[in-house]
Design a protein around this motif. Structure first.
Motif, PDB file in Angstrom:
ATOM      1  N   ALA A   8      46.104  36.115  51.053  1.00  0.00           N
ATOM      2  CA  ALA A   8      45.613  37.429  51.850  1.00  0.00           C
ATOM      3  C   ALA A   8      45.825  38.498  51.190  1.00  0.00           C
ATOM      4  CB  ALA A   8      46.188  37.448  52.957  1.00  0.00           C
ATOM      5  N   GLU A   9      45.276  39.562  51.212  1.00  0.00           N
ATOM      6  CA  GLU A   9      45.374  40.977  50.433  1.00  0.00           C
ATOM      7  C   GLU A   9      46.787  41.689  51.080  1.00  0.00           C
ATOM      8  OE1 GLU A   9      42.730  44.734  50.828  1.00  0.00           O
ATOM      9  OE2 GLU A   9      42.142  43.676  48.838  1.00  0.00           O
ATOM     10  N   THR A  10      47.523  42.192  50.342  1.00  0.00           N
ATOM     11  CA  THR A  10      48.630  42.963  50.636  1.00  0.00           C
ATOM     12  C   THR A  10      48.628  44.237  50.186  1.00  0.00           C
ATOM     13  OG1 THR A  10      50.110  40.710  50.469  1.00  0.00           O
ATOM     14  CG2 THR A  10      51.258  43.038  50.695  1.00  0.00           C
ATOM     15  N   GLN A  11      48.865  44.964  51.290  1.00  0.00           N
ATOM     16  CA  GLN A  11      49.159  46.549  51.092  1.00  0.00           C
ATOM     17  C   GLN A  11      50.380  46.945  50.429  1.00  0.00           C
ATOM     18  OE1 GLN A  11      45.730  47.771  51.818  1.00  0.00           O
ATOM     19  NE2 GLN A  11      46.308  49.697  50.414  1.00  0.00           N
ATOM     20  N   ARG A  49      51.655  51.018  35.591  1.00  0.00           N
ATOM     21  CA  ARG A  49      52.993  50.945  35.435  1.00  0.00           C
ATOM     22  C   ARG A  49      53.747  49.762  36.357  1.00  0.00           C
ATOM     23  NH1 ARG A  49      54.799  55.755  32.834  1.00  0.00           N
ATOM     24  NH2 ARG A  49      53.199  57.256  32.937  1.00  0.00           N
ATOM     25  N   ARG A  50      53.107  49.361  37.375  1.00  0.00           N
ATOM     26  CA  ARG A  50      53.639  48.310  38.259  1.00  0.00           C
ATOM     27  C   ARG A  50      52.889  47.295  38.544  1.00  0.00           C
ATOM     28  NH1 ARG A  50      55.639  47.477  43.553  1.00  0.00           N
ATOM     29  NH2 ARG A  50      57.945  46.660  43.487  1.00  0.00           N
ATOM     30  N   PRO A  51      52.132  46.612  37.587  1.00  0.00           N
ATOM     31  CA  PRO A  51      51.104  45.601  37.797  1.00  0.00           C
ATOM     32  C   PRO A  51      51.682  44.713  38.635  1.00  0.00           C
ATOM     33  CG  PRO A  51      51.898  45.428  35.714  1.00  0.00           C
ATOM     34  CD  PRO A  51      52.442  46.719  35.869  1.00  0.00           C
ATOM     35  N   SER A  52      51.011  44.171  40.021  1.00  0.00           N
ATOM     36  CA  SER A  52      51.719  43.258  40.806  1.00  0.00           C
ATOM     37  C   SER A  52      50.990  41.957  40.868  1.00  0.00           C
ATOM     38  CB  SER A  52      51.760  43.855  42.167  1.00  0.00           C
ATOM     39  OG  SER A  52      52.483  44.955  41.985  1.00  0.00           O
ATOM     40  N   VAL A  65      41.613  41.448  42.799  1.00  0.00           N
ATOM     41  CA  VAL A  65      42.659  41.020  42.956  1.00  0.00           C
ATOM     42  C   VAL A  65      43.993  41.930  42.777  1.00  0.00           C
ATOM     43  CG1 VAL A  65      42.088  38.643  41.836  1.00  0.00           C
ATOM     44  CG2 VAL A  65      42.931  40.509  40.402  1.00  0.00           C
ATOM     45  N   GLU A  66      43.383  43.183  42.424  1.00  0.00           N
ATOM     46  CA  GLU A  66      44.525  44.235  42.547  1.00  0.00           C
ATOM     47  C   GLU A  66      43.606  45.613  42.217  1.00  0.00           C
ATOM     48  OE1 GLU A  66      48.840  45.842  40.806  1.00  0.00           O
ATOM     49  OE2 GLU A  66      48.004  44.188  39.919  1.00  0.00           O
ATOM     50  N   ARG A 100      46.940  47.825  46.596  1.00  0.00           N
ATOM     51  CA  ARG A 100      46.723  46.586  47.306  1.00  0.00           C
ATOM     52  C   ARG A 100      46.442  45.413  46.201  1.00  0.00           C
ATOM     53  NH1 ARG A 100      40.833  46.097  47.825  1.00  0.00           N
ATOM     54  NH2 ARG A 100      40.063  48.182  47.164  1.00  0.00           N
ATOM     55  N   VAL A 101      46.951  44.016  46.701  1.00  0.00           N
ATOM     56  CA  VAL A 101      47.186  43.099  45.701  1.00  0.00           C
ATOM     57  C   VAL A 101      46.629  41.774  46.237  1.00  0.00           C
ATOM     58  CG1 VAL A 101      49.636  42.800  45.789  1.00  0.00           C
ATOM     59  CG2 VAL A 101      48.392  41.923  43.873  1.00  0.00           C
ATOM     60  N   ARG A 102      46.521  40.559  45.732  1.00  0.00           N
ATOM     61  CA  ARG A 102      46.169  39.360  46.241  1.00  0.00           C
ATOM     62  C   ARG A 102      46.762  38.472  45.406  1.00  0.00           C
ATOM     63  NH1 ARG A 102      42.303  37.993  49.703  1.00  0.00           N
ATOM     64  NH2 ARG A 102      40.291  39.444  50.228  1.00  0.00           N
ATOM     65  N   CYS A 103      48.149  38.299  45.868  1.00  0.00           N
ATOM     66  CA  CYS A 103      48.869  37.415  45.278  1.00  0.00           C
ATOM     67  C   CYS A 103      50.198  36.991  46.099  1.00  0.00           C
ATOM     68  CB  CYS A 103      49.490  37.833  43.938  1.00  0.00           C
ATOM     69  SG  CYS A 103      50.756  36.738  42.935  1.00  0.00           S
ATOM     70  N   VAL A 104      50.453  35.834  46.184  1.00  0.00           N
ATOM     71  CA  VAL A 104      51.667  35.120  47.083  1.00  0.00           C
ATOM     72  C   VAL A 104      53.074  35.770  46.426  1.00  0.00           C
ATOM     73  CG1 VAL A 104      50.276  33.522  48.179  1.00  0.00           C
ATOM     74  CG2 VAL A 104      51.855  33.031  46.094  1.00  0.00           C
ATOM     75  N   ARG A 105      53.033  36.168  45.066  1.00  0.00           N
ATOM     76  CA  ARG A 105      54.329  36.348  44.612  1.00  0.00           C
ATOM     77  C   ARG A 105      54.453  37.661  43.831  1.00  0.00           C
ATOM     78  NH1 ARG A 105      56.434  31.903  40.397  1.00  0.00           N
ATOM     79  NH2 ARG A 105      58.407  32.967  40.832  1.00  0.00           N
TER      80      ARG A 105
END
Length: 344
Positions: free
Chosen positions: A320-323, A259-262, A249-250, A329-334
């Motif tokens: 979807a995975e966002t770079q 430091r910047r968990p998304s 997921v990340e 990279r992360v999988r989260c719409v927010r």
């Protein structure tokens, strides 16, 4: 399909690309690993973190071709970047000669419970020597001398005597050191450690982790460390992959993820760990709920039912995975607003 960071091939020891590993029992399918991608860099530590049942150990078993009979790799690639060229581990026969020549010599594994991983009817020295006998030209007394040297390098006292003892005569910490000695006997290029300190006290944990750091520093070993402890991640990791229900997921460098968990799951893991120096009144939050039934998974984001920040869209499809950066990279719409401080 997920993506991985495009690093120079010379810097990569192992690549896993869109790996899917399924278990089949009683006419049901458990998608234990469902599209996982990552890379292990030479001389670096990749920590794979997550709760029990998230697919961490299955990923390790797939790399080592140690999966049980009722499971198989459905899709994806596991590429070992050896000195002889790229080798597709996922295409090798599990117990074939090619895989056995790599397993234990070039890619080694430390198992979670040394008491069950070690054979109780053979001495520690015999079990270390068995690996050396198969993968090296050492024979006779040379094998036992090498086993003694390995135990000594792991900090085990009186190795000349201990090498003749059985696993039940070792303490938990000593058994784990013997497992590391066995894994490092042939100076592997890649070391997979599956929660190697779960049953050990904190003092022995620190000693084991120091040994692993020394191996990485002196031999350039690439390490894949499986854990559920974010404190261990902060201490040892160069790169981090957060797994949940068979998905990453990340993922990113340790600084990026900590430091910047998304992703809300990454933040939940961090919030569940006490921080030294904040006192006994610090807010330690348990993650609500439990992981979903692997045979009856949600349609959308697997973490949605436990997430306080979910939207309707989260329950419709897997994000979807966002770079976020070349390495993050992360999988989260927010993800964007969550990383910037949203908490509702």
């Amino acid at each position: 399909m997920t993506t991985t960071t495009q690093l120079p091939v010379d810097d990569i020891a192992l690549s896993v690309r869109d790996l899917k590993t399924f278990f089949y029992t009683n006419k049901r399918c458990n998608k234990a690993v469902n599209g996982v991608s990552f890379e292990i860099r030479k001389g670096k530590t990749l920590c794979i973190v997550g709760e029990s049942g998230c697919g961490k150990s299955v990923t390790a078993s797939a790399i080592m071709q140690l999966l049980p009979t009722l499971s198989r790799i459905e899709e994806g690639e596991i590429i070992y970047h050896s000195e002889r060229g790229d080798i597709r581990l996922d295409t090798l026969e599990r117990n074939g000669k090619a895989m056995r020549s790599i397993r234990g010599s070039e890619i080694a594994m430390i198992f979670q419970d040394p008491m069950t991983a070690l054979n109780p009817v053979f001495t520690i020295g015999f079990q270390i020597a068995e690996n050396l006998r198969y993968h090296t030209a050492l024979r006779g007394r040379q094998l036992m001398d090498k086993a003694i040297d390995l135990l000594r390098s792991m900090g085990i006292p009186a190795p000349e005597r201990r090498v003749e003892q059985f696993p039940h005569q070792f303490s938990g910490g000593m058994r784990q050191r013997a497992m590391i000695a066995m894994a490092m006997a042939c100076n592997p290029k890649i070391l997979i450690a599956d929660e190697p300190t779960t049953a050990l006290d904190v003092t022995i944990q620190a000693q084991i982790f120091e040994l692993m750091a020394t191996l990485k520093r002196e031999h350039g070993t690439a390490i894949m460390l499986i854990t559920h402890d974010m404190g261990v991640v902060a201490e040892l990791a160069d790169d981090v992959a957060v797994m949940y229900m068979g998905n990453i997921v990340e993922a990113g460098t340790v600084d990026e993820v900590l430091r910047r968990p998304s992703h809300p799951y990454t933040r939940a893991l961090l919030d569940s760990v006490p921080v030294l120096g904040r006192g006994k009144n610090q807010d330690i939050r348990a993650i609500p709920g439990s992981t979903p039934d692997p045979f009856n998974r949600p349609k959308g984001c697997q973490f949605a039912d436990r997430c306080a920040y979910r939207l309707d869209a989260c329950e419709l499809a897997l994000p979807a995975e966002t770079q976020l950066s070349p390495t993050h990279r992360v999988r989260c719409v927010r993800h964007e607003e969550f990383a910037n401080g949203v908490r509702s």
